[in-house]
Design an enzyme around this catalytic site. Structure first.
Site, PDB file in Angstrom:
ATOM      1  N   GLY A   1      -3.588   4.120  -4.008  1.00 38.84           N
ATOM      2  CA  GLY A   1      -2.415   3.265  -3.978  1.00 38.84           C
ATOM      3  C   GLY A   1      -1.890   2.857  -5.335  1.00 38.84           C
ATOM      4  O   GLY A   1      -1.770   3.659  -6.264  1.00 38.84           O
ATOM      5  N   ILE A   2      -1.560   1.570  -5.458  1.00 39.67           N
ATOM      6  CA  ILE A   2      -1.006   1.031  -6.698  1.00 39.67           C
ATOM      7  C   ILE A   2      -1.995   1.193  -7.851  1.00 39.67           C
ATOM      8  O   ILE A   2      -1.606   1.506  -8.979  1.00 39.67           O
ATOM      9  CB  ILE A   2      -0.621  -0.448  -6.504  1.00 39.67           C
ATOM     10  CG1 ILE A   2       0.565  -0.557  -5.527  1.00 39.67           C
ATOM     11  CG2 ILE A   2      -0.285  -1.113  -7.841  1.00 39.67           C
ATOM     12  CD1 ILE A   2       0.877  -1.978  -5.086  1.00 39.67           C
TER      13      ILE A   2
ATOM     14  N   LEU B   1      -8.785  -1.338 -17.923  1.00 37.78           N
ATOM     15  CA  LEU B   1      -9.591  -1.328 -16.705  1.00 37.78           C
ATOM     16  C   LEU B   1      -8.701  -1.666 -15.521  1.00 37.78           C
ATOM     17  O   LEU B   1      -7.963  -2.650 -15.554  1.00 37.78           O
ATOM     18  CB  LEU B   1     -10.744  -2.328 -16.825  1.00 37.78           C
ATOM     19  CG  LEU B   1     -11.796  -2.322 -15.719  1.00 37.78           C
ATOM     20  CD1 LEU B   1     -13.136  -2.818 -16.264  1.00 37.78           C
ATOM     21  CD2 LEU B   1     -11.393  -3.183 -14.518  1.00 37.78           C
TER      22      LEU B   1
ATOM     23  N   TYR C   1      -4.054 -13.090   4.166  1.00 37.76           N
ATOM     24  CA  TYR C   1      -3.551 -12.269   3.074  1.00 37.76           C
ATOM     25  C   TYR C   1      -2.520 -13.045   2.259  1.00 37.76           C
ATOM     26  O   TYR C   1      -2.569 -13.064   1.026  1.00 37.76           O
ATOM     27  CB  TYR C   1      -2.933 -10.987   3.641  1.00 37.76           C
ATOM     28  CG  TYR C   1      -2.452 -10.023   2.588  1.00 37.76           C
ATOM     29  CD1 TYR C   1      -3.355  -9.235   1.880  1.00 37.76           C
ATOM     30  CD2 TYR C   1      -1.095  -9.881   2.314  1.00 37.76           C
ATOM     31  CE1 TYR C   1      -2.921  -8.336   0.912  1.00 37.76           C
ATOM     32  CE2 TYR C   1      -0.650  -8.987   1.351  1.00 37.76           C
ATOM     33  CZ  TYR C   1      -1.562  -8.221   0.651  1.00 37.76           C
ATOM     34  OH  TYR C   1      -1.115  -7.345  -0.306  1.00 37.76           O
TER      35      TYR C   1
ATOM     36  N   ALA D   1      -2.202 -16.267   1.974  1.00 38.15           N
ATOM     37  CA  ALA D   1      -2.871 -17.345   1.247  1.00 38.15           C
ATOM     38  C   ALA D   1      -3.604 -16.815   0.019  1.00 38.15           C
ATOM     39  O   ALA D   1      -3.543 -17.408  -1.062  1.00 38.15           O
ATOM     40  CB  ALA D   1      -3.847 -18.078   2.169  1.00 38.15           C
TER      41      ALA D   1
ATOM     42  N   THR E   1       1.439   2.545   0.665  1.00 40.92           N
ATOM     43  CA  THR E   1      -0.006   2.629   0.476  1.00 40.92           C
ATOM     44  C   THR E   1      -0.659   2.645   1.853  1.00 40.92           C
ATOM     45  O   THR E   1       0.023   2.580   2.874  1.00 40.92           O
ATOM     46  CB  THR E   1      -0.534   1.420  -0.319  1.00 40.92           C
ATOM     47  OG1 THR E   1      -0.330   0.226   0.453  1.00 40.92           O
ATOM     48  CG2 THR E   1       0.175   1.275  -1.666  1.00 40.92           C
TER      49      THR E   1
ATOM     50  N   VAL F   1     -15.581  -6.100  -6.597  1.00 40.60           N
ATOM     51  CA  VAL F   1     -15.018  -7.226  -7.351  1.00 40.60           C
ATOM     52  C   VAL F   1     -15.399  -8.579  -6.770  1.00 40.60           C
ATOM     53  O   VAL F   1     -15.249  -9.606  -7.442  1.00 40.60           O
ATOM     54  CB  VAL F   1     -13.480  -7.119  -7.454  1.00 40.60           C
ATOM     55  CG1 VAL F   1     -13.078  -5.853  -8.191  1.00 40.60           C
ATOM     56  CG2 VAL F   1     -12.814  -7.182  -6.072  1.00 40.60           C
TER      57      VAL F   1
END
Length: 251
Positions: free
Chosen positions: A19-20, A12, A159, A161, A194, A65
């Protein structure tokens, strides 16, 4: 790698629509895994799966998520289709948070943490619990962090952090989940081609290249190959590792 290396494994990938995440999905499919591509936009996840040789063997799902109910629904959908939860997990879903700390909005800060850090926690928890419920004791999780989680990046405090939290979270849970047969590691990409990087003006991208000793911005596939290595048995002695894929980048 041979296709047999991941044959029969369910993998998954969050953020699998671009992107990645998309690059990792394609490499996993190449190596024989059954791929579940998850994204906040089901259409982009479907685009990823449609790139595969036999899309019908794989699954595209809309997953937020940052919400436990969406994560749980995703795992239920995987079990419904394959009669088993995934045992390979790549947490690649992420958002950026650009702006000086003094003027950065609280809602934007919360969203960055919710997706990048909380989302990683929710997905790891859901997959680990599902594996335990189904009596599965061999798995591998890879969390996509960032080199900014170590170095920090000006005007990217949220970002940085959130990704620093992913690194620490990975190290902590790796010590717990290894007793369940699950290895957990993280990847710390530098600048990668990306949407996050290509959104910058060319002058900014040139400055990034100048701070990268290899002289170029990385490709998503270069991170995906490392992710698949960490998922495979070829990295069997790696637990709680933070693998830098940066071209030598210096913030």
């Amino acid at each position: 790698m041979t296709a047999e290396l991941l044959q029969g494994r369910i993998a998954l990938v969050t953020g699998g629509g671009s992107g990645i995440g998309r690059a990792t999905c394609r490499i996993l499919e190449r190596e024989g895994a059954t791929v579940v591509a998850c994204d906040i936009k089901e259409s982009t996840a479907r685009e990823t799966v449609n790139l595969f040789r036999d899309p019908s063997k794989h699954l595209a799902l809309m997953t937020d998520v940052s919400k436990a109910e969406s994560v749980d629904a995703t795992i239920s959908a995987v079990v419904a289709k394959y009669k088993s939860p995934p045992t390979l997990l790549v947490n690649s879903a992420g958002v950026t948070g650009i702006g000086p700390m003094k003027s950065f909005k609280e809602d934007s800060f919360k969203n960055c943490i919710d997706v990048n850090l909380k989302g990683t926690y929710l997905m790891c928890k859901a997959v680990a619990n599902a594996m335990e419920k189904h009596g599965l004791n061999k798995g591998s999780f890879v969390n996509i962090a960032s080199i900014t989680g170590i170095l920090g990046l000006k005007d990217n405090s949220c970002y940085s952090a959130s990704k620093g939290g992913v690194i620490a979270f990975t190290k902590a849970i790796s010590k717990e989940l290894i007793h369940d047969g699950i290895r957990v590691n993280s990847i710390l990409p530098g600048p990668i081609e990306t949407g996050m990087v290509s959104a910058h003006a060319e002058i900014v991208q040139q400055a990034i290249r100048e701070r990268t000793p290899i002289g170029r911005i990385g490709q998503p596939e270069e991170v995906g190959e490392v992710a698949v290595f960490l998922l495979s048995d070829r990295s069997s002695y790696m637990v709680g590792s933070s693998v830098e894929v940066t071209g030598g980048y210096i913030c």
